[in-house]
Design an enzyme around this catalytic site. Structure first.
Site, PDB file in Angstrom:
ATOM      1  N   LYS A 202       0.856  -1.188   0.000  1.00 48.88           N
ATOM      2  CA  LYS A 202       0.000   0.000   0.000  1.00 48.88           C
ATOM      3  C   LYS A 202       0.890   1.236   0.000  1.00 48.88           C
ATOM      4  O   LYS A 202       1.719   1.417   0.895  1.00 48.88           O
ATOM      5  CB  LYS A 202      -0.906  -0.012   1.233  1.00 48.88           C
ATOM      6  N   LYS A 256      -2.239  -1.436  -3.795  1.00 51.77           N
ATOM      7  CA  LYS A 256      -3.087  -0.251  -3.698  1.00 51.77           C
ATOM      8  C   LYS A 256      -2.257   1.010  -3.762  1.00 51.77           C
ATOM      9  O   LYS A 256      -1.240   1.073  -3.082  1.00 51.77           O
ATOM     10  CB  LYS A 256      -3.836  -0.328  -2.358  1.00 51.77           C
TER      11      LYS A 256
HETATM   12  N1  LIG Z   1      -6.332   3.058   6.198  1.00 50.88           N
HETATM   13  C1  LIG Z   1      -7.429   3.593   5.659  1.00 50.88           C
HETATM   14  C2  LIG Z   1      -7.707   3.368   4.227  1.00 50.88           C
HETATM   15  N2  LIG Z   1      -8.294   2.230   3.769  1.00 50.88           N
HETATM   16  C3  LIG Z   1      -8.548   2.433   2.420  1.00 50.88           C
HETATM   17  C4  LIG Z   1      -8.076   3.691   2.054  1.00 50.88           C
HETATM   18  C5  LIG Z   1      -8.165   4.360   0.718  1.00 50.88           C
HETATM   19  C6  LIG Z   1      -9.223   3.867  -0.202  1.00 50.88           C
HETATM   20  C7  LIG Z   1      -9.558   4.775  -1.327  1.00 50.88           C
HETATM   21  O1  LIG Z   1      -8.934   5.819  -1.562  1.00 50.88           O
HETATM   22  O2  LIG Z   1     -10.510   4.426  -2.036  1.00 50.88           O
HETATM   23  C8  LIG Z   1      -7.522   4.271   3.183  1.00 50.88           C
HETATM   24  C9  LIG Z   1      -6.991   5.664   3.164  1.00 50.88           C
HETATM   25  C10 LIG Z   1      -5.640   5.963   3.630  1.00 50.88           C
HETATM   26  O3  LIG Z   1      -4.779   5.094   3.779  1.00 50.88           O
HETATM   27  O4  LIG Z   1      -5.424   7.142   3.902  1.00 50.88           O
END
Ligand SMILES: NCc1[nH]cc(CCC(=O)O)c1CC(=O)O
Length: 332
Positions: A202, A256
């Site tokens: 991520k 992601k």
């Molecule tokens: N930990 C939280 C989380 N879980 C999914 C997303 C993002 C999902 C999206 O942008 O659709 C995030 C945001 C972040 O890490 O700030």
């Protein structure tokens, strides 16, 4: 595999592109409703559907509406739904205790879905940001996002979700060691069949902006997430993280964001061959929707093409806000 091709004119690759039937016969990758995981935003109230301005077509739903949405998703053939809570700011604290409240929004929504649509798999997000007064995924102590204390909290959160009936736990927090800690806690608590889909690779991405609006974390977030989410310049590191999370007991892994990171999907699939998912995140959704709303792109076509690209890149499936829209098109 080394591609073999005869010299022209023995080979005329256009032969197999000539008709729709021939193209269908030789198509390598296909998108089906089985590939979709639908992320939904949950809020409190009854019979509420509150649009998220930066994500046209997406709303925060009260639990009764989430249950209805899950029933609809099930009938469309979508195998899984993923829950994200919009938490009342008054419930956000430094210790994030709402995260493991058995009756928090997510846990109540899990139970409601299990009653309304028992056939659909329910996935949850494990990270402290919806409950954290400072918007971070882990605890902040003197300006630092602390790892090990955060993992302890994340384990409690995951256990509460498993107790509520979650089928798939999705740790998105990027703390080190959380997969192993969650896996052994689940095992000890008798949740041996609860799957973990690890957000293994991520990235610290600017494409999450609309999501942070949707869960109400944008205002709260102080600073950035660069000390725990991955640097967008890294690729080998993603493979190390996938390998680590698998070794700690993840059943499935995720990359992601999605579209800007298809190279990572392909590398992870080739290196490990495990169930691999991508998250087509909020900013990707917003981009396509905005261009379509302006008439600059054909919305349906770019949606299906972008989703097919994940399959071609080696993914087994994709988390996408387009899930119901795509499923309706795929079901024809
Ligand atoms: N930990 C939280 C989380 N879980 C999914 C997303 C993002 C999902 C999206 O942008 O659709 C995030 C945001 C972040 O890490 O700030």
């Amino acid at each position: 595999m080394k591609p073999t091709i005869a010299p022209f004119p023995a080979a005329r690759p256009r032969r197999t592109r000539r008709t729709a039937a021939l193209r269908a016969l030789v198509r390598e990758s296909r998108l089906s409703t089985d590939d979709l995981i639908w992320p939904v935003f949950v809020r409190d109230g009854e019979d509420v559907e509150q649009p998220v301005p930066s994500m046209p077509g997406v709303s925060r739903l009260s639990i009764d509406r989430v249950a209805k949405a899950a029933r609809e998703a099930e009938s469309l053939g979508i195998p899984a739904i993923c829950l994200f809570p919009y938490t009342d700011p008054a419930l956000k604290t430094e210790d994030c205790a709402e995260a493991w409240n058995p009756d928090n929004l997510t846990n109540r929504a899990i139970r409601a879905i299990k009653t309304a649509a028992p056939g659909i798999a329910v996935m949850t997000d494990v990270a402290l940001d919806p409950y954290n007064i400072n918007g971070h995924d882990g605890y902040v102590v003197e300006g630092e996002i602390v790892n090990d204390e955060s993992v302890t909290a994340l384990v409690r959160m995951a256990l509460a979700q498993a107790d509520a009936g979650a089928d798939i736990i999705g740790p998105s927090d990027m703390m080190d060691g959380r997969i192993g800690a969650i896996r052994s806690a689940l095992e000890s608590a008798g949740h041996k069949d609860v799957a973990i889909l690890s957000y293994a690779a991520k990235y610290a991405s600017a494409f999450y902006g609309p999501f942070r609006d949707a869960v109400g974390a944008s205002g709260a977030l102080k600073g950035d997430k660069n000390t725990y989410q991955m640097d967008p310049g890294n690729s080998d590191e993603a493979l190390r993280l996938v390998e680590r999370d698998l070794a700690e007991g993840a059943d499935m892994i995720m990359v992601k964001p999605g579209m800007p990171y298809l190279d990572i999907c392909r590398r992870a699939r080739d290196a490990f061959g495990v169930p691999t998912f991508a998250y087509q995140v909020s900013g990707e959704y917003a981009m396509l929707k905005a261009a379509a709303a302006n008439g600059w792109l054909d919305g349906e076509k770019v949606m299906l093409e972008s989703l097919l690209a994940f399959k071609r890149a080696g993914c087994d499936g994709v988390l996408t806000y387009f899930a119901p829209e795509a499923a309706r098109l795929l079901n024809g």
